[in-house]
Design a protein around this motif. Structure first.
Motif, short mmCIF file in Angstrom:
data_model
loop_
_atom_site.label_atom_id
_atom_site.label_comp_id
_atom_site.label_asym_id
_atom_site.label_seq_id
_atom_site.Cartn_x
_atom_site.Cartn_y
_atom_site.Cartn_z
N GLU A 66 63.29 -0.42 8.07
CA GLU A 66 62.33 0.54 8.62
C GLU A 66 62.10 1.61 7.58
O GLU A 66 63.04 2.27 7.14
N GLY A 67 60.84 1.75 7.18
CA GLY A 67 60.51 2.77 6.19
C GLY A 67 59.50 2.27 5.20
O GLY A 67 59.19 1.07 5.12
N ASP A 68 58.97 3.19 4.44
CA ASP A 68 57.95 2.91 3.45
C ASP A 68 58.53 2.04 2.32
O ASP A 68 59.59 2.35 1.77
N TYR A 69 57.81 0.99 1.97
CA TYR A 69 58.26 0.07 0.92
C TYR A 69 58.55 0.81 -0.38
O TYR A 69 59.60 0.63 -1.00
N TYR A 70 57.62 1.67 -0.80
CA TYR A 70 57.81 2.39 -2.06
C TYR A 70 58.95 3.40 -1.98
O TYR A 70 59.62 3.66 -2.97
N ALA A 71 59.17 3.97 -0.80
CA ALA A 71 60.30 4.89 -0.63
C ALA A 71 61.61 4.14 -0.83
O ALA A 71 62.55 4.67 -1.43
N ILE A 72 61.68 2.92 -0.36
CA ILE A 72 62.88 2.11 -0.55
C ILE A 72 63.11 1.86 -2.04
O ILE A 72 64.25 1.90 -2.52
N LEU A 73 62.03 1.68 -2.78
CA LEU A 73 62.15 1.45 -4.22
C LEU A 73 62.47 2.74 -4.98
O LEU A 73 62.85 2.68 -6.14
N GLY A 74 62.31 3.89 -4.32
CA GLY A 74 62.69 5.15 -4.96
C GLY A 74 61.55 6.07 -5.34
O GLY A 74 61.78 7.13 -5.92
N LEU A 75 60.30 5.69 -5.00
CA LEU A 75 59.17 6.56 -5.31
C LEU A 75 58.07 6.36 -4.27
O LEU A 75 57.19 5.50 -4.44
#
Length: 196
Positions: free
Chosen positions: A170-179
């Motif tokens: 659950e969460g933004d794909y790019y947030a998971i990648l760190g940006l």
């Protein structure tokens, strides 16, 4: 030198910005992250990530006062404990075993500075549930993952083979990648770095 500097050595953050067509330079911030984490050991993980991002942005901004500088950091939290990147493959294996069958969060912090002053901050949280994978899969993953094991705080690269580790995210794909890309692009438009 462009008017925008990424204060990070992260290859995936560079890849995200490049893929979005953003022109930027990178510079290592030279921040003592361990000392800052030690000072904030009782703080919530999201605050730690944001403080690290702010320190990075301000450090590079002090050297390049005309540029917009973006600092970023991410911490993994599970059951009240905050994890750093694994130092080696052995520690990465222990991390993956500790995450197996459990849920953790990735707390991200972003901060932008110009002229030695903060002009913008952003926090993100993603919740990830790791499947109860077999030891056979773990051996396979350890053999194939290579540098991914020590490049990210979770010892996985969600954008690649690491996606096989999860049951739910659950969460933004790019947030998971760190940006988190969309908030960053909004900032860059407002600051005149990319077209509106």
């Amino acid at each position: 030198m462009t008017g925008f500097i990424l204060a990070s050595g992260s290859a995936i953050r560079r890849q995200i910005l490049t893929g979005a067509g953003v022109r930027f330079d990178t510079e290592s911030p030279g921040v003592d992250e361990d000392a800052l984490k030690e000072e904030m050991m009782l703080s919530p993980p999201g605050e730690v990530a944001l403080a690290l991002a702010q320190a990075k942005a301000l450090a590079v901004s002090a050297r390049h006062p005309q540029a917009l500088v973006l600092g970023a950091d991410q911490v993994l939290a599970m059951n009240g404990k905050v994890f750093d990147k694994a130092k080696d493959d052995r520690e990465a294996r222990e991390r993956l075993v500790s995450l197996r069958g459990r849920t953790h969060t990735l707390e991200g912090g972003l901060a932008a500075a110009r002229g030695g002053n903060l002009v913008w901050t952003h926090r993100s949280t993603a919740t990830l549930t790791v499947r109860d994978f077999s030891d056979v899969f773990l051996d396979f993953y350890m053999e194939r993952a290579g540098g991914e094991l020590t490049a990210s705080v979770g010892a996985y690269a969600y954008e690649g083979l690491g996606a096989q580790i999860f049951d739910a995210v659950e969460g933004d794909y790019y947030a998971i990648l760190g940006l988190p890309l969309l908030p960053v692009l909004d900032l860059l438009r407002r600051e005149g770095v990319v077209m509106t």
